[in-house]
Design a protein around this motif. Structure first.
Motif, short mmCIF file in Angstrom:
data_model
loop_
_atom_site.label_atom_id
_atom_site.label_comp_id
_atom_site.label_asym_id
_atom_site.label_seq_id
_atom_site.Cartn_x
_atom_site.Cartn_y
_atom_site.Cartn_z
N PHE A 271 11.37 14.35 -30.69
CA PHE A 271 10.88 14.58 -32.05
C PHE A 271 11.53 13.62 -33.05
O PHE A 271 10.89 13.15 -34.00
CB PHE A 271 11.14 16.03 -32.48
N ILE A 272 12.82 13.35 -32.86
CA ILE A 272 13.51 12.41 -33.76
C ILE A 272 12.88 11.02 -33.67
O ILE A 272 12.64 10.36 -34.69
CB ILE A 272 15.02 12.34 -33.42
N LEU A 273 12.61 10.58 -32.45
CA LEU A 273 12.00 9.25 -32.27
C LEU A 273 10.60 9.19 -32.89
O LEU A 273 10.25 8.19 -33.53
CB LEU A 273 11.93 8.91 -30.78
N ILE A 274 9.83 10.25 -32.71
CA ILE A 274 8.48 10.28 -33.29
C ILE A 274 8.56 10.27 -34.81
O ILE A 274 7.82 9.54 -35.49
CB ILE A 274 7.71 11.53 -32.81
N ARG A 275 9.49 11.06 -35.35
CA ARG A 275 9.64 11.12 -36.81
C ARG A 275 10.06 9.77 -37.38
O ARG A 275 9.55 9.33 -38.42
CB ARG A 275 10.67 12.19 -37.15
#
Length: 282
Positions: free
Chosen positions: A24-28
């Motif tokens: 999720f951090i990478l997508i964000r």
């Protein structure tokens, strides 16, 4: 320290949360980069430049819709990330982890408000945006501290997050409020913080991938259950194991395969139970 519980390794119970947090951090970050590039705000620019960029986006309907969609999902992932991340770090310090989660969620709400003001072409959006960044800076500092003391996520990574949060986002917010001409001083810190966030995401994913599913304790539990029951399906074994440990139940299938390869248990089809059952090899 009250509320503190040191963990030397990532537990199986939190494996999924760690993996999800990292992804999720990478997508964000990816969505955020696309949004900020469209607004010319990867680096500090005057608020008028952001307003002009927003006006240009609104003039291009397809691009405007794309940016709004990216903003929506960026905000969504930003709201989601603190939940699994809190589940990972709560074992380090429950209270601080919860505070970090709340700070992040507050920042996201303020960020959404600033974007609404921006596209409504209201000048105050800049003050709102940088006010929200203040919360994110504190959030990152706390996350960095928790990573530092976790014992398994890396002290260097923890220090990097603390530096990024303080010398990046926190400094950016404070300089904008009190010495606007020196906001550029925080540019390096913000870039450093982004790199640290990417590193955190990668570490969480890698740690989750390397959590061992094989466990001597689970093996013993499975063998004891089969000794008591005589035979049992995988679901029945999981149900029995879960009475003792929620974490161990996730290890049952992999440990059954290991026990089978070692010749300790065998699997056969049971007409009575209409499925495969496991029994100990006598």
């Amino acid at each position: 320290m009250k509320g503190t519980q040191m963990k030397q390794e990532l537990s199986l119970e939190r494996r999924g949360c760690a993996r999800n947090s990292g992804v999720f951090i990478l997508i964000r970050l990816l969505l955020g980069s696309l949004v900020f590039l469209s607004l010319n705000t990867i680096y500090y620019v005057p608020e008028n430049a952001m307003l002009i960029a927003a006006q240009n986006l609104k003039a291009n309907l397809l691009l405007f819709i794309a940016v709004i969609c990216a903003l929506f999902f960026m905000a969504l992932f930003s709201l989601i990330i603190p939940i699994p991340l809190n589940n990972v770090l709560t074992s380090v310090h429950k209270d601080l982890s919860k505070i970090a989660q709340k700070l992040r969620q507050i920042e996201v709400i303020i960020f959404i408000a600033s974007m609404v003001l921006l596209f409504a072409e209201i000048q105050r959006f800049y003050e709102v945006l940088f006010f929200g960044i203040l919360f994110f800076g504190f959030h990152l500092i706390i996350i960095g501290y928790l990573v530092f003391i976790s014992g398994y996520l890396g002290r260097v990574l923890g220090i990097s997050l603390i530096i990024g949060g303080s010398m990046g986002y926190l400094l950016e917010s404070l300089t904008h409020s009190f010495v606007p001409n020196f906001v550029w001083l925080s540019t390096g810190g913000v870039v450093f913080a982004i790199v640290a966030e990417v590193a955190l995401a990668i570490v969480l994913i890698v740690k989750a991938m390397h959590v061992s599913l094989e466990s001597p304790d689970t093996k013993e539990r499975v063998m004891r259950i089969l000794q008591d029951l005589g035979e049992a399906t995988t679901d029945e074994i999981i149900a029995e194991v879960s009475k003792e440990s929620d974490e161990c139940k996730d290890r049952v299938p992999s440990n059954l395969i290991v026990l089978e390869s070692e010749g300790v248990v065998i699997k056969r089809f049971s007409k009575e139970k209409k499925g495969y059952v496991w029994t100990l090899v006598h």
